[in-house]
Design an enzyme around this catalytic site. Structure first.
Site, PDB file in Angstrom:
ATOM      1  N   ASP A   1      33.580  38.921  47.998  1.00  0.00           N
ATOM      2  CA  ASP A   1      32.422  38.061  48.303  1.00  0.00           C
ATOM      3  C   ASP A   1      32.327  37.729  49.783  1.00  0.00           C
ATOM      4  O   ASP A   1      33.127  36.965  50.307  1.00  0.00           O
ATOM      5  CB  ASP A   1      32.530  36.748  47.506  1.00  0.00           C
ATOM      6  CG  ASP A   1      32.150  36.939  46.047  1.00  0.00           C
ATOM      7  OD1 ASP A   1      32.890  36.472  45.168  1.00  0.00           O
ATOM      8  OD2 ASP A   1      31.104  37.574  45.797  1.00  0.00           O
TER       9      ASP A   1
ATOM     10  N   ASP B   1      27.554  37.847  37.712  1.00  0.00           N
ATOM     11  CA  ASP B   1      28.353  37.224  38.752  1.00  0.00           C
ATOM     12  C   ASP B   1      28.214  35.702  38.750  1.00  0.00           C
ATOM     13  O   ASP B   1      27.205  35.154  39.158  1.00  0.00           O
ATOM     14  CB  ASP B   1      27.916  37.781  40.119  1.00  0.00           C
ATOM     15  CG  ASP B   1      28.918  37.473  41.205  1.00  0.00           C
ATOM     16  OD1 ASP B   1      28.637  37.764  42.379  1.00  0.00           O
ATOM     17  OD2 ASP B   1      29.988  36.935  40.874  1.00  0.00           O
TER      18      ASP B   1
ATOM     19  N   MET C   1      26.459  38.220  50.725  1.00  0.00           N
ATOM     20  CA  MET C   1      25.631  37.019  50.679  1.00  0.00           C
ATOM     21  C   MET C   1      25.385  36.612  52.133  1.00  0.00           C
ATOM     22  O   MET C   1      25.903  35.592  52.623  1.00  0.00           O
ATOM     23  CB  MET C   1      26.332  35.908  49.874  1.00  0.00           C
ATOM     24  CG  MET C   1      26.339  36.204  48.390  1.00  0.00           C
ATOM     25  SD  MET C   1      27.554  35.279  47.462  1.00  0.00           S
ATOM     26  CE  MET C   1      29.007  36.311  47.765  1.00  0.00           C
TER      27      MET C   1
ATOM     28  N   GLY D   1      30.581  32.155  36.857  1.00  0.00           N
ATOM     29  CA  GLY D   1      30.792  31.394  35.619  1.00  0.00           C
ATOM     30  C   GLY D   1      31.182  32.239  34.428  1.00  0.00           C
ATOM     31  O   GLY D   1      31.046  31.815  33.278  1.00  0.00           O
TER      32      GLY D   1
ATOM     33  N   MET E   1      30.340  35.946  52.760  1.00  0.00           N
ATOM     34  CA  MET E   1      29.381  34.849  52.930  1.00  0.00           C
ATOM     35  C   MET E   1      29.270  34.479  54.411  1.00  0.00           C
ATOM     36  O   MET E   1      30.293  34.433  55.115  1.00  0.00           O
ATOM     37  CB  MET E   1      29.851  33.620  52.139  1.00  0.00           C
ATOM     38  CG  MET E   1      29.981  33.877  50.659  1.00  0.00           C
ATOM     39  SD  MET E   1      30.512  32.378  49.806  1.00  0.00           S
ATOM     40  CE  MET E   1      30.707  33.039  48.139  1.00  0.00           C
TER      41      MET E   1
ATOM     42  N   SER F   1      37.323  32.359  39.267  1.00  0.00           N
ATOM     43  CA  SER F   1      38.213  31.258  38.858  1.00  0.00           C
ATOM     44  C   SER F   1      38.853  31.538  37.503  1.00  0.00           C
ATOM     45  O   SER F   1      39.997  31.152  37.268  1.00  0.00           O
ATOM     46  CB  SER F   1      37.434  29.941  38.835  1.00  0.00           C
ATOM     47  OG  SER F   1      36.233  30.097  38.094  1.00  0.00           O
TER      48      SER F   1
ATOM     49  N   HIS G   1      36.017  42.578  43.312  1.00  0.00           N
ATOM     50  CA  HIS G   1      34.748  42.042  43.815  1.00  0.00           C
ATOM     51  C   HIS G   1      35.032  41.219  45.059  1.00  0.00           C
ATOM     52  O   HIS G   1      35.817  40.259  45.023  1.00  0.00           O
ATOM     53  CB  HIS G   1      34.098  41.184  42.727  1.00  0.00           C
ATOM     54  CG  HIS G   1      32.725  40.683  43.057  1.00  0.00           C
ATOM     55  ND1 HIS G   1      31.598  41.460  42.930  1.00  0.00           N
ATOM     56  CD2 HIS G   1      32.313  39.471  43.493  1.00  0.00           C
ATOM     57  CE1 HIS G   1      30.537  40.742  43.269  1.00  0.00           C
ATOM     58  NE2 HIS G   1      30.939  39.533  43.599  1.00  0.00           N
TER      59      HIS G   1
ATOM     60  N   MET H   1      22.936  37.043  39.315  1.00  0.00           N
ATOM     61  CA  MET H   1      23.705  35.842  39.631  1.00  0.00           C
ATOM     62  C   MET H   1      23.537  34.833  38.505  1.00  0.00           C
ATOM     63  O   MET H   1      22.409  34.470  38.152  1.00  0.00           O
ATOM     64  CB  MET H   1      23.236  35.218  40.948  1.00  0.00           C
ATOM     65  CG  MET H   1      23.476  36.061  42.195  1.00  0.00           C
ATOM     66  SD  MET H   1      25.194  36.560  42.422  1.00  0.00           S
ATOM     67  CE  MET H   1      25.985  34.956  42.576  1.00  0.00           C
TER      68      MET H   1
ATOM     69  N   GLY I   1      27.595  31.020  46.515  1.00  0.00           N
ATOM     70  CA  GLY I   1      28.260  30.268  47.584  1.00  0.00           C
ATOM     71  C   GLY I   1      29.637  29.780  47.199  1.00  0.00           C
ATOM     72  O   GLY I   1      30.501  29.606  48.056  1.00  0.00           O
ATOM     73  N   PHE I   2      29.873  29.575  45.893  1.00  0.00           N
ATOM     74  CA  PHE I   2      31.150  28.976  45.511  1.00  0.00           C
ATOM     75  C   PHE I   2      31.655  29.542  44.182  1.00  0.00           C
ATOM     76  O   PHE I   2      30.853  29.943  43.331  1.00  0.00           O
ATOM     77  CB  PHE I   2      31.014  27.443  45.388  1.00  0.00           C
ATOM     78  CG  PHE I   2      30.529  26.814  46.651  1.00  0.00           C
ATOM     79  CD1 PHE I   2      29.165  26.587  46.843  1.00  0.00           C
ATOM     80  CD2 PHE I   2      31.413  26.514  47.690  1.00  0.00           C
ATOM     81  CE1 PHE I   2      28.696  26.049  48.033  1.00  0.00           C
ATOM     82  CE2 PHE I   2      30.946  25.973  48.879  1.00  0.00           C
ATOM     83  CZ  PHE I   2      29.593  25.738  49.053  1.00  0.00           C
ATOM     84  N   GLY I   3      32.954  29.531  43.997  1.00  0.00           N
ATOM     85  CA  GLY I   3      33.546  29.876  42.704  1.00  0.00           C
ATOM     86  C   GLY I   3      33.661  28.630  41.840  1.00  0.00           C
ATOM     87  O   GLY I   3      33.419  27.516  42.315  1.00  0.00           O
TER      88      GLY I   3
ATOM     89  N   SER J   1      36.871  38.451  41.277  1.00  0.00           N
ATOM     90  CA  SER J   1      36.406  38.120  42.626  1.00  0.00           C
ATOM     91  C   SER J   1      37.536  37.444  43.396  1.00  0.00           C
ATOM     92  O   SER J   1      38.116  36.462  42.923  1.00  0.00           O
ATOM     93  CB  SER J   1      35.225  37.156  42.553  1.00  0.00           C
ATOM     94  OG  SER J   1      35.116  36.471  43.802  1.00  0.00           O
TER      95      SER J   1
ATOM     96  N   HIS K   1      29.987  42.288  47.876  1.00  0.00           N
ATOM     97  CA  HIS K   1      28.792  41.484  47.575  1.00  0.00           C
ATOM     98  C   HIS K   1      28.405  40.744  48.851  1.00  0.00           C
ATOM     99  O   HIS K   1      29.087  39.797  49.253  1.00  0.00           O
ATOM    100  CB  HIS K   1      29.136  40.510  46.445  1.00  0.00           C
ATOM    101  CG  HIS K   1      28.018  39.593  46.068  1.00  0.00           C
ATOM    102  ND1 HIS K   1      28.224  38.484  45.263  1.00  0.00           N
ATOM    103  CD2 HIS K   1      26.692  39.595  46.364  1.00  0.00           C
ATOM    104  CE1 HIS K   1      27.076  37.863  45.092  1.00  0.00           C
ATOM    105  NE2 HIS K   1      26.132  38.515  45.751  1.00  0.00           N
TER     106      HIS K   1
HETATM  107  C1  DX5 Z   1      29.577  33.224  44.115  1.00  0.00           C
HETATM  108  C2  DX5 Z   1      30.208  34.614  44.110  1.00  0.00           C
HETATM  109  C3  DX5 Z   1      30.869  34.908  42.799  1.00  0.00           C
HETATM  110  C4  DX5 Z   1      31.996  33.934  42.527  1.00  0.00           C
HETATM  111  C5  DX5 Z   1      32.365  33.988  41.070  1.00  0.00           C
HETATM  112  O1  DX5 Z   1      28.687  33.131  45.193  1.00  0.00           O
HETATM  113  O2  DX5 Z   1      29.229  35.606  44.337  1.00  0.00           O
HETATM  114  O3  DX5 Z   1      31.391  36.243  42.803  1.00  0.00           O
HETATM  115  O4  DX5 Z   1      33.132  34.274  43.286  1.00  0.00           O
HETATM  116  O5  DX5 Z   1      33.309  32.971  40.889  1.00  0.00           O
HETATM  117  P1  DX5 Z   1      33.532  32.335  39.428  1.00  0.00           P
HETATM  118  O6  DX5 Z   1      33.891  33.496  38.532  1.00  0.00           O
HETATM  119  O7  DX5 Z   1      34.663  31.373  39.655  1.00  0.00           O
HETATM  120  O8  DX5 Z   1      32.228  31.688  39.051  1.00  0.00           O
HETATM  121 ZN    ZN Z   2      29.961  37.722  44.100  1.00  0.00          ZN
END
Ligand code: DX5
Ligand code: ZN
Length: 218
Positions: free
Chosen positions: A36, A174, A69, A176, A38, A197, A34, A138, A143-145, A9, A67
């Site tokens: 993202d 998707d 969101m 963690g 938002m 990440s 991927h 999910m 919302g965040f990595g 991502s 993706h």
């Molecule tokens: C979160 C995104 C994910 C995120 C994954 O809302 O949809 O794709 O970027 O990031 P990591 O792999 O760091 O959890």
């Molecule tokens: Zn995503």
């Protein structure tokens, strides 16, 4: 055995160098990219829109996995389809007419994905099995990595795989995903693993070592 695809991502990439970052991760073995999107409404963060996706498209040889969101999603499907997305994934929770949303994505001849937030049961998928090419589970709150993997979702992936059976529907995970959590979800039946990440942490533009090591390890 299932062929596992890695989909880094770019949420965790250098936002000032998406082109170079996409080229670097593809060189190091990424199967999909991927992307993202938002809107600061469906999720408490804002990234970018269709014009950024169109710019990024030029630097991706493989699958651009978008993706969304965002809510509402229907008004923007055409724009993301025009941007060159190969897969467009919408959230079940983004509005009242998910069947129509999936129809609209497929009308562009591209693959339709359905994303489920951690609290959303898989029951809804039962009535959409003929409308999806991918179900994105999910494993963090979107919302965040860099967030922690929500382990309760592993059982959900197993149940989803049982529901899908051998239909040509991807199960994408998707959030963690790391070298520790990837085996859990692969064993549970997932075949596309998103990692942000875990791939970009410590990496820098054009710095191959971290990408290569992290991607293949996953
Ligand atoms: C979160 C995104 C994910 C995120 C994954 O809302 O949809 O794709 O970027 O990031 P990591 O792999 O760091 O959890
Ligand atoms: Zn995503």
């Amino acid at each position: 055995s299932r062929d596992i695809k890695i989909a880094p991502s770019i949420l965790s990439a250098d936002f000032a160098n998406f082109g170079a970052e996409c080229e670097a991760i593809e060189t190091q073995g990424a199967d999909w990219v991927h992307v993202d999107v938002m809107d600061g409404h469906f999720v408490p963060n804002i990234t970018f829109g269709p014009s950024t996706c169109a710019a990024i498209r030029k630097h991706i040889k493989g699958v651009m996995d978008v993706h969304l969101m965002i809510a509402p999603v229907d008004p923007y499907i055409d724009a993301f389809a025009q941007s060159g997305a190969d897969v467009i994934t919408a959230h079940l929770e983004a509005g009242p007419h998910i069947h129509r949303t999936l129809q609209a994505i497929r009308a562009h001849g591209i693959k339709a994905g359905l994303a489920l937030n951690p609290g959303t049961p898989i029951a809804a998928v039962e009535h959409l099995l003929d409308m999806v090419d991918l179900v994105c589970v999910m494993t963090v709150n979107p919302g965040f990595g860099g967030q922690k993997f929500i382990t309760s979702q592993v059982a959900k992936v197993q149940a989803l795989r049982a529901m899908i059976g051998d239909r040509p529907i991807h199960i994408e995970i998707d959030g963690g995903v790391t070298v520790e959590t990837a085996p859990l979800v692969a064993a549970a039946g997932a075949d596309v693993l998103v990692a942000g990440s875990a791939v970009f942490k410590g990496g820098s533009v054009g710095n191959p070592a971290p990408y290569g090591a992290n991607i293949r390890a996953i």
